[in-house]
Design an enzyme around this catalytic site. Structure first.
Site, PDB file in Angstrom:
ATOM      1  N   ARG A  62      -4.423 -14.082   6.333  1.00 36.60           N
ATOM      2  CA  ARG A  62      -4.370 -12.651   6.662  1.00 36.60           C
ATOM      3  C   ARG A  62      -4.821 -11.846   5.440  1.00 36.60           C
ATOM      4  NH1 ARG A  62      -1.831  -8.095   6.001  1.00 36.60           N
ATOM      5  NH2 ARG A  62      -0.775  -9.030   4.223  1.00 36.60           N
ATOM      6  N   ASN A  71      -5.291  -1.574   4.188  1.00 39.45           N
ATOM      7  CA  ASN A  71      -6.468  -1.877   3.368  1.00 39.45           C
ATOM      8  C   ASN A  71      -7.428  -2.768   4.145  1.00 39.45           C
ATOM      9  OD1 ASN A  71      -5.711  -0.601   0.911  1.00 39.45           O
ATOM     10  ND2 ASN A  71      -4.210  -2.213   0.554  1.00 39.45           N
ATOM     11  N   LYS A 115      -5.699 -10.417  -8.156  1.00 38.07           N
ATOM     12  CA  LYS A 115      -4.312 -10.052  -8.486  1.00 38.07           C
ATOM     13  C   LYS A 115      -3.962 -10.469  -9.910  1.00 38.07           C
ATOM     14  CE  LYS A 115      -2.500  -8.577  -4.458  1.00 38.07           C
ATOM     15  NZ  LYS A 115      -1.623  -7.460  -4.191  1.00 38.07           N
ATOM     16  N   ASP A 129       4.186 -10.252  -2.278  1.00 35.71           N
ATOM     17  CA  ASP A 129       3.667  -8.923  -2.599  1.00 35.71           C
ATOM     18  C   ASP A 129       3.478  -8.079  -1.345  1.00 35.71           C
ATOM     19  OD1 ASP A 129       2.769  -7.018  -4.500  1.00 35.71           O
ATOM     20  OD2 ASP A 129       0.711  -7.408  -3.911  1.00 35.71           O
ATOM     21  N   ASP A 130       3.109  -8.708  -0.231  1.00 34.61           N
ATOM     22  CA  ASP A 130       2.875  -7.956   1.009  1.00 34.61           C
ATOM     23  C   ASP A 130       4.181  -7.403   1.575  1.00 34.61           C
ATOM     24  OD1 ASP A 130       0.012  -8.714   1.134  1.00 34.61           O
ATOM     25  OD2 ASP A 130       0.847 -10.716   1.408  1.00 34.61           O
ATOM     26  N   GLU A 178       0.783 -14.476  -1.251  1.00 35.14           N
ATOM     27  CA  GLU A 178      -0.172 -13.401  -1.026  1.00 35.14           C
ATOM     28  C   GLU A 178      -0.959 -13.628   0.259  1.00 35.14           C
ATOM     29  OE1 GLU A 178      -1.257  -9.833  -1.889  1.00 35.14           O
ATOM     30  OE2 GLU A 178      -0.192 -10.902  -3.464  1.00 35.14           O
ATOM     31  N   ASP A 179      -0.940 -12.647   1.153  1.00 29.23           N
ATOM     32  CA  ASP A 179      -1.769 -12.638   2.363  1.00 29.23           C
ATOM     33  C   ASP A 179      -1.567 -13.860   3.258  1.00 29.23           C
ATOM     34  OD1 ASP A 179      -2.630 -10.212   1.584  1.00 29.23           O
ATOM     35  OD2 ASP A 179      -4.669 -10.773   1.086  1.00 29.23           O
ATOM     36  N   TYR A 208     -10.276  -5.057  -7.190  1.00 27.43           N
ATOM     37  CA  TYR A 208      -9.167  -5.093  -6.234  1.00 27.43           C
ATOM     38  C   TYR A 208      -9.648  -4.377  -4.981  1.00 27.43           C
ATOM     39  CZ  TYR A 208      -4.125  -5.058  -5.075  1.00 27.43           C
ATOM     40  OH  TYR A 208      -2.895  -5.254  -4.493  1.00 27.43           O
TER      41      TYR A 208
END
Length: 584
Positions: free
Chosen positions: A185, A440, A203, A298-299, A275-276, A132
């Site tokens: 992203r 991150n 993930k 999740d973001d 995600e992203d 991760y």
């Protein structure tokens, strides 16, 4: 005969376990799974050794080698899974480069699935930064070079009109969790296009290791609509479409076809985790499909939930209730506004004040300065609720001095933005300033742990998104916390799956935060930690899952009836076990 019936009962229990059924009977940690049920057969001979779901390598017993035609295909020694684990950890520690460890672990996952998850479960604190953040970020950047075998589904514009057929190409038919990205992203690294696949893969390995969702029920997906990353478009090794990103109607139609196909193929209860995605798409997708599908971003939501848990826990160290504190965010994108909204919802829940009133305790700074009401006309829609009455303030340092927050939270994706002056200003009017540098990977963190402790003379309560080593300051060792989404999403996903929830509600996110905050012990607080250590993550995930499931039942969103009497025990019983089974 009694043993045979016991096996059959164990298999039947697994098969009818509500939202966690599995033809392999691999769900539960507590069922009779040490022996393969009679109803399940595994391959034999060379094929068995090449099947990562069933391969045990040198751990096959003498009896199994005879029964499954393995004689001569393996060296004569037979060893335990524990010894295999010891050897692999020894080998992994020889690698000096984190990306080499990542590649070795991915190879292991392709070769021996149970051993991979056993390694991850037993050594979570050491291996989490490898599978991760931060290493997964580098893996995505170099995915074209290190790509060996596909680990999920790639759905590109070429598949438009055929997405349902593509989903049917995936060998596993009973899918419970999908993690999907369009790669625009990736962490704080920007547009990595098709190479963002490393994120869904990483993930979902954590969904299985930390949350106990069985690997065969997890599906990583990358939607490839092109990339605006010129470097990748010119890279001979790039594995995605060589075109600029599709937008507007073309993008919307592809995503809509995907969402409809997933529901048609896997049913109402498959959890789709976005995600992203870039801000403009992330909020729109969550709003558009939140009422028709079981979706989770999740973001926006996972980050919010884990940060709220840290904030609630930090109150034990700084004192007071949530509504008595002031929050200042650097970054007003998905993470920043998502966290801010969940803090406001929790504040509203505690004080019974309207959420609009609670938002006034929370301030956000974006690239143009403090978000204030005079800027409202030019703001994106998700920033407008945070435009409060105040004079214009152009930068973070002036905003800190003007607002005097107790909590400073970084979600900007830009490194080194919590400067010495900013941190010292926080320390000047707070006895224990709370600073959360969440961006991150590590290179993008707003400040390092060492900087935070040094500039506040050790008084700071600090947590970051990516891990930092302990810091010694004035003879005292400070262990920085990690506000890592991996605390929340695996347990949250398990709670959703085991309750058979059909929608995600904000109250379920609050329930996850509250459960995580309760796991912080006095010993953790004494060490300045606002998150529990990761080594107990499976127990933590079970508590979170139980709390989320309880809220789903309370809200009438759960379909797995009747409700289990003890949700924590039920959560533990549903968890995938990476221990080897004995083959007949």
């Amino acid at each position: 005969m009694e043993s045979f019936m016991k096996d059959i009962r164990g298999w039947e229990d697994a098969a009818v376990g509500g939202g966690v059924e599995d033809v392999y009977g691999e769900d539960r940690a507590t069922e009779e799974q040490l022996v393969t049920p009679w109803t399940v057969s595994v391959a034999s001979g060379y094929t068995l050794l090449r099947n990562p779901h069933h391969n045990k390598g040198l751990a096959f017993t003498e009896k199994e080698r005879d029964a499954h035609y393995l004689r001569g295909l393996l060296p004569p020694v037979s060893i335990s899974q524990e010894l295999q684990e010891k050897k692999l950890m020894h080998n992994l520690r020889q690698y000096q480069v984190p990306l080499q460890r990542y590649m070795a672990l991915m190879d292991l996952q392709e070769r021996n699935e149970k051993l991979f998850y056993k390694l991850l479960v037993d050594n979570v604190e050491e291996l989490l930064p490898v599978v991760y953040t931060p290493t997964v970020g580098e893996a995505c950047q170099k995915y074209g070079c290190i790509f060996r075998r596909p680990q999920g589904l790639y759905i590109s514009l070429k598949e438009k009109g055929k997405i349902l057929e593509v989903l049917k190409n995936w060998p596993q038919k009973s899918i419970q969790v999908i993690v999907v990205t369009d790669g625009e992203r990736i962490l704080g690294l920007g547009d990595l296009g098709c190479q963002g696949m490393g994120i869904p893969v990483g993930k979902l390995s954590l969904y299985s290791a930390l949350g106990g969702i069985r690997p065969s029920a997890c599906l990583p997906i990358t939607i490839d609509v092109g990339t605006n990353n010129e470097q990748l478009l010119k890279d001979d090794f790039y594995i995605g479409l060589r075109q600029r990103r599709a937008t507007g109607q073309e993008y919307s139609e592809l995503l809509h076809e995907f969402m409809c196909a997933v529901k048609q193929n896997y049913g109402e209860k498959v959890l789709i985790q976005f995600e992203d995605f870039a801000n403009h798409n992330a909020f729109e997708l969550l709003a558009k499909y939140g009422t028709t599908h079981l979706v989770f971003n999740d973001d926006i939501q996972g980050t919010a939930s884990v940060v709220l848990a840290g904030v609630v826990a930090a109150l034990k160290l700084v004192g007071g209730i949530l509504a008595e504190h002031t929050f200042l965010f650097l970054g007003a994108g998905e993470a920043g506004t998502g966290i801010a909204e969940l803090i406001a919802l929790e504040m509203s829940k505690q004080t019974k004040a309207p959420v609009e009133e609670c938002r006034k305790k929370i301030w956000l700074v974006d690239s143009r300065g403090l978000i204030v009401s005079s800027r409202k006309e030019s703001l994106q829609h998700f920033k407008k609720p945070w435009a409060h009455e105040h004079e214009h303030v152009g930068n973070l340092l002036d905003a800190v001095k003007a607002i005097k927050p107790t909590f400073l939270i970084g979600s900007s994706g830009v490194g080194k933005t919590f400067t010495k002056e900013v941190v010292e200003a926080m320390a000047s009017f707070n006895e224990k300033p709370v600073i959360l540098a969440l961006s991150n990977p590590t290179s993008q963190s707003e400040c390092t742990a060492e900087e935070a402790y040094t500039w506040t003379n050790g008084r700071v309560i600090f947590a970051s998104g990516s891990p930092f080593d302990p810091v010694e300051h004035n003879g005292q060792v400070h262990v920085p916390g990690q506000a890592n989404n991996a605390y929340i999403f695996p347990g949250f996903g398990l709670g959703v799956v085991m309750s058979g929830a059909i929608r995600v509600h904000d109250d379920m996110l609050l329930a996850a935060s509250e459960a995580l905050a309760r796991q912080v012990t006095q010993e953790n607080f004494d060490n300045g930690l606002i998150y529990p250590p990761f080594k107990g993550i499976r127990k933590i995930s079970a508590e979170i899952a139980a709390n989320v499931a309880a809220k789903a039942y309370e809200l009438g969103l759960a379909t797995n009836l009747p409700r289990p009497a003890n949700l924590v025990k039920y959560a533990e019983s549903c968890m995938y076990s990476p221990a080897y089974r004995n083959y007949r």
